[in-house]
Write an enzyme that holds these catalytic residues in place. Structure first.
Site, PDB file in Angstrom:
ATOM      1  CG  ASP A  59      -5.112  12.360 -33.109  1.00 47.67           C
ATOM      2  OD1 ASP A  59      -4.987  12.413 -31.869  1.00 47.67           O
ATOM      3  OD2 ASP A  59      -4.178  12.639 -33.888  1.00 47.67           O
ATOM      4  CE  LYS A 102      -6.507   7.793 -39.777  1.00 49.33           C
ATOM      5  NZ  LYS A 102      -5.871   8.586 -40.842  1.00 49.33           N
ATOM      6  CG  MET A 115       2.996   4.041 -34.309  1.00 42.25           C
ATOM      7  SD  MET A 115       2.311   4.768 -35.823  1.00 42.25           S
ATOM      8  CE  MET A 115       3.800   5.391 -36.621  1.00 42.25           C
TER       9      MET A 115
END
Length: 522
Positions: A31, A53, A171
């Site tokens: 990823d 992603k 995040m």
């Protein structure tokens, strides 16, 4: 099938078990958060599949990733799913493992170092501390804290932080103002220390510390953004000597263009990484075996003692073998193997190497120790060392080295009375066809601090490769392996700011560190 946590960004933080599985995999599905340097550990011929992603941009949907993992594993291939951080922490590792089970594929899970703990640590923030922080909570900041039915208990979280806990938000940078408002609304003091750590554990790491109610503005002013970890709690305000070890390294954050051949950049890159630098691979040379190996083979058969029934017309044996680089050692080991020979043919031959790195490579590849290691690590210095020791006159030398090697060594040995000096091309140097896109992008955005050159050829080839964009080399400083390379750099109009005291990669790195950071606008 193996689900491997790639860690927080520093490739060195991959677990030993994870590295083992990666090196044996037929297929690596990775990823966007996995370090690109980890992919270099995959075996030759492995399929590397990027399914990275990011928010609002998916190269492959999750259902398609699940199907890919199952299909490859059921085809009998060894599959590694390489995921940033830890597979089960705010990722979708559990979904992928379950999908494999439903597809009849056994799935091994290897945990990874998570950024919520690692990034604060390398930013000098201990998430727990005996005096001020006894609990740590890992929280996703990806959801909107004001939405109805949030899964995060902000009231309980505010209470934990107020009582000596630390909260680490993943995040959460984009929603930082809302997170701060929600915590304050639940009673947390807005003066509570907080921090944002971007690109934790990497040379690009940056940290911003401020009270909770001012962190969003401070981060925006400093340009600190995703990917980052947000830390809230008294631990974020701790300032003690030694905690900021990561950024105290001499080359921290400096971007370095490594122009060595693609075959051997890793040792210099590792030295630079240890000093805190951000190395960018930009090989300007490639090494190839000579098209005609016959001259080298004939010379190598003249090594060692003659056979018992030797041909009286056969050429005499060599007394000494000089290896001028680790690449020459590799070429020697490979050619001996191709001929069905090994290190035993060197019995009775004096082995001279140029530099401790070459000596180490000789021991690594052939388990042999050098007999002579001259203090002056140049061709002229090697010849002078033989002459001073009275070890040149009447002797026969085999020089196994590059096709572009300078003439001082054979000329010096002949002047010292050598009976024969035979030069053999161990490998040929060819210019690279182009520079990697990452290197070009870094040069064009003016983010490169250093250019490293380990030979005059690497400097000339870099200038040639840039062509009309030659001006991109005006801003970075140059680090040179020695006087000859420095002279070539200056002849090309490059400014040499650091020169190694001896022609070794360790000395080159030390010279860069001693030069200090680049002055602003230099």
């Amino acid at each position: 099938m193996c689900l491997v946590g790639a860690g927080p960004g520093d490739p060195g933080l991959l677990t030993v078990a994870g590295l083992d599985r990666l090196r044996r995999a037929d297929v690596v599905v990775y990823d966007a958060l996995a370090s690109p340097r980890l992919l270099a550990e995959a075996k030759r011929g492995a399929d590397l599949v990027d399914v990275g992603k990011r928010a609002r941009h998916h190269k492959m949907q999750q259902d398609d990733i699940n199907a890919l993992l199952v299909a490859e594993a059921r085809a009998g291939r060894s599959v590694v799913r390489l995921k940033g951080g830890d597979p089960y922490l705010f990722g979708r590792g559990a979904e992928e493992a379950a999908a494999c089970a439903r597809g009849g594929v056994a799935c091994e899970v290897l945990p990874g170092v998570t950024s919520g703990l690692a990034a604060p640590a390398t930013a000098g923030i201990p998430v727990t501390h005996r005096r001020v922080a006894s609990t740590v909570t890992l929280v996703t900041g990806h959801e909107d804290p004001t939405k109805e039915g949030t899964s995060v208990d902000y009231r309980g979280l505010a209470l934990l932080i107020a009582r000596g806990g630390t909260a680490c938000f993943y995040m959460g940078v984009g929603r930082l103002p809302l997170i701060a408002q929600q915590l304050a609304a639940e009673g947390l003091d807005t003066a509570t220390p907080a921090a944002v750590v971007q690109w934790g554990t990497t040379p690009r790491q940056r940290r911003c510390v401020a009270p909770l109610d001012g962190l969003a503005a401070a981060a925006a002013a400093a340009g600190v953004s995703s990917p980052a970890i947000v830390v809230v709690g008294e631990a974020a305000g701790i300032q003690e000597p030694g905690l900021d070890f990561f950024t105290d390294r001499p080359l921290f954050g400096q971007r370095v263009l490594v122009t060595r051949t693609r075959q051997d950049p890793s040792r210099l890159e590792n030295l630079l990484l240890a000093a805190g630098a951000d190395p960018i691979e930009a090989p300007t040379l490639r090494l190839v075996a000579p098209e005609d190996p016959a001259p080298a083979d004939a010379a190598l058969r003249r090594l060692g003692p003659p056979p018992a029934a030797s041909d009286p017309a056969a050429p005499p044996r060599f007394d000494a073998l000089v290896l001028t680089s680790g690449n020459a050692v590799d070429a020697l080991a490979d050619r001996l193997d191709a001929l069905g020979l090994d290190g035993r043919v060197l019995a009775g031959v004096e082995l001279c190497v140029v530099g401790p790195a070459t000596a180490a490579r000789l021991h690594e590849r052939l388990r042999l120790r050098a007999d002579r290691l001259p203090e002056t690590l140049t061709g002229a210095g090697v010849a002078e060392a033989f002459a001073a020791a009275g070890a040149a006159a009447g002797r026969r030398f085999l020089l196994y080295r590059a096709d572009i090697a300078r003439p001082e060594l054979p000329e010096g040995l002949e002047a010292a009375g050598a009976a024969e000096v035979c030069e053999v091309v161990a490998y040929e140097s060819r210019p690279a066809a182009s520079l990697p896109e990452e290197a070009m992008a870094a040069l064009r955005d003016r983010s490169v601090d250093w250019l490293t050159f380990t030979s005059a050829a690497t400097a000339r080839n870099l200038v040639d490769l840039l062509g009309e964009e030659r001006a991109l080399l005006d801003a970075p400083r140059v680090a040179s392996i020695g006087p000859i390379t420095s002279e070539a750099c200056r002849g090309l109009g490059l400014r040499v700011a650091a020169e190694a005291e001896d022609p070794s990669l360790e000395s080159l790195t030390a010279a860069m560190a001693a030069a200090g950071p680049r002055e602003p606008n230099a």
